[in-house]
Design a protein around this motif. Structure first.
Motif, PDB file in Angstrom:
ATOM      1  N   LEU A  23       0.713  -1.502   0.036  1.00 28.80           N
ATOM      2  CA  LEU A  23      -0.658  -0.076  -0.127  1.00 28.80           C
ATOM      3  C   LEU A  23       1.079   1.063   0.021  1.00 28.80           C
ATOM      4  CD1 LEU A  23      -3.166  -0.775   2.110  1.00 28.80           C
ATOM      5  CD2 LEU A  23      -3.314  -0.916   0.427  1.00 28.80           C
TER       6      LEU A  23
ATOM      7  N   SER B  94       0.373   3.938  -3.107  1.00 27.66           N
ATOM      8  CA  SER B  94       0.253   5.118  -2.835  1.00 27.66           C
ATOM      9  C   SER B  94       0.527   6.267  -3.377  1.00 27.66           C
ATOM     10  CB  SER B  94       0.554   5.267  -1.419  1.00 27.66           C
ATOM     11  OG  SER B  94       1.958   5.784  -1.002  1.00 27.66           O
TER      12      SER B  94
ATOM     13  N   ILE C  85      -1.691   7.523   3.201  1.00 26.64           N
ATOM     14  CA  ILE C  85      -1.730   6.761   3.057  1.00 26.64           C
ATOM     15  C   ILE C  85      -0.324   6.397   3.751  1.00 26.64           C
ATOM     16  CG2 ILE C  85      -0.862   4.333   1.838  1.00 26.64           C
ATOM     17  CD1 ILE C  85      -3.518   5.463  -0.062  1.00 26.64           C
TER      18      ILE C  85
END
Length: 243
Positions: free
Chosen positions: A149, A153, A228
């Motif tokens: 993630l 991002s 994030i």
């Protein structure tokens, strides 16, 4: 029949990751990010299903890691390679070893291959996870989905929240070199991190988890995709405070 349900969910994770690989190779990093997020969604629920149905198995454990290698290892590695390709200077055809044949011809800056270290670091982290009995209720080192993630991002920020400052940092080759190294290290570091596994829904004993979830919501509302990296950093810091 119910024993196959968790593995079916895990295979949905693998299928999502495979689609993400295709899009990442094609340079469609936004679509790759979407399918990685979908794969991580399935990854979260296969474990819940196995515990709820009481059908945990060694095959399921191995299959889960194999799926994660693709979704949370190969894809972020390819995305980092693509970011390096955009960031590194050079023309459209940096070639090596083409004196007699064209079987190995680089049409990209070979330094971009440095980003593939994320794949190696992720695979090693997942292999250690499978044989480490300390990681039943917590983690040692950053989980591969969290790292995925973080990497995914970056193209989302470039696409949906572009500004000269963020773009200048993300497409700086030295930033990408540093992030790749830090990513590999933190994946495999002896760093105790809490897991979002609730044995009950009471606040007592789950304080750090509820604080983290509330913080996630606040950061996402305020900063969207920029949240994030902040969330991953907060996760590490809160884990260190808890420790």
């Amino acid at each position: 029949m119910k024993k196959y349900i968790p593995n079916l969910i895990t295979l949905c994770n693998l299928f999502s990751g495979s689609l993400a690989v295709i899009f990442a190779v094609q340079g469609n990093l936004v679509a790759a990010a979407f399918f990685v997020a979908l794969g991580i969604f399935f990854d979260f629920f296969d474990g819940l299903a196995a515990r709820a149905l009481d059908v945990k198995s060694d095959v399921g454990l191995q299959l889960d890691s194999l799926a994660d290698v693709v979704t949370s290892g190969v894809v972020p590695g390819i995305v980092m390679f693509q970011l390096f390709t955009m960031a590194l200077p050079g023309d459209d055809g940096v070639k090596q070893w083409t004196a007699d044949t064209n079987w190995l011809e680089f049409t990209f800056n070979p330094l971009a291959l440095f980003g593939l270290l994320i794949i190696l670091g992720s695979a090693y982290r997942l292999a250690k996870f499978n044989v480490d009995d300390r990681q039943t209720d917590s983690f040692i080192g950053l989980p591969t989905p969290a790292n995925a993630l973080l990497i995914l991002s970056l193209p989302l920020i470039l696409t949906y929240q572009p500004n000269s400052f963020a773009t200048g940092i993300i497409l700086n080759e030295w930033f990408l070199f540093a992030l790749t190294i830090i990513s590999v290290i933190i994946l495999n570091a002896e760093l105790p991190l809490f897991a979002l596994k609730f044995k009950n829904w009471g606040f007592k004993g789950n304080e750090i988890r509820y604080i983290f979830l509330i913080l996630c919501v606040v950061l996402i509302v305020l900063f969207q995709f920029l949240a994030i990296p902040m969330i991953i950093l907060s996760y590490v810091l809160l884990s260190l405070i808890k420790s």
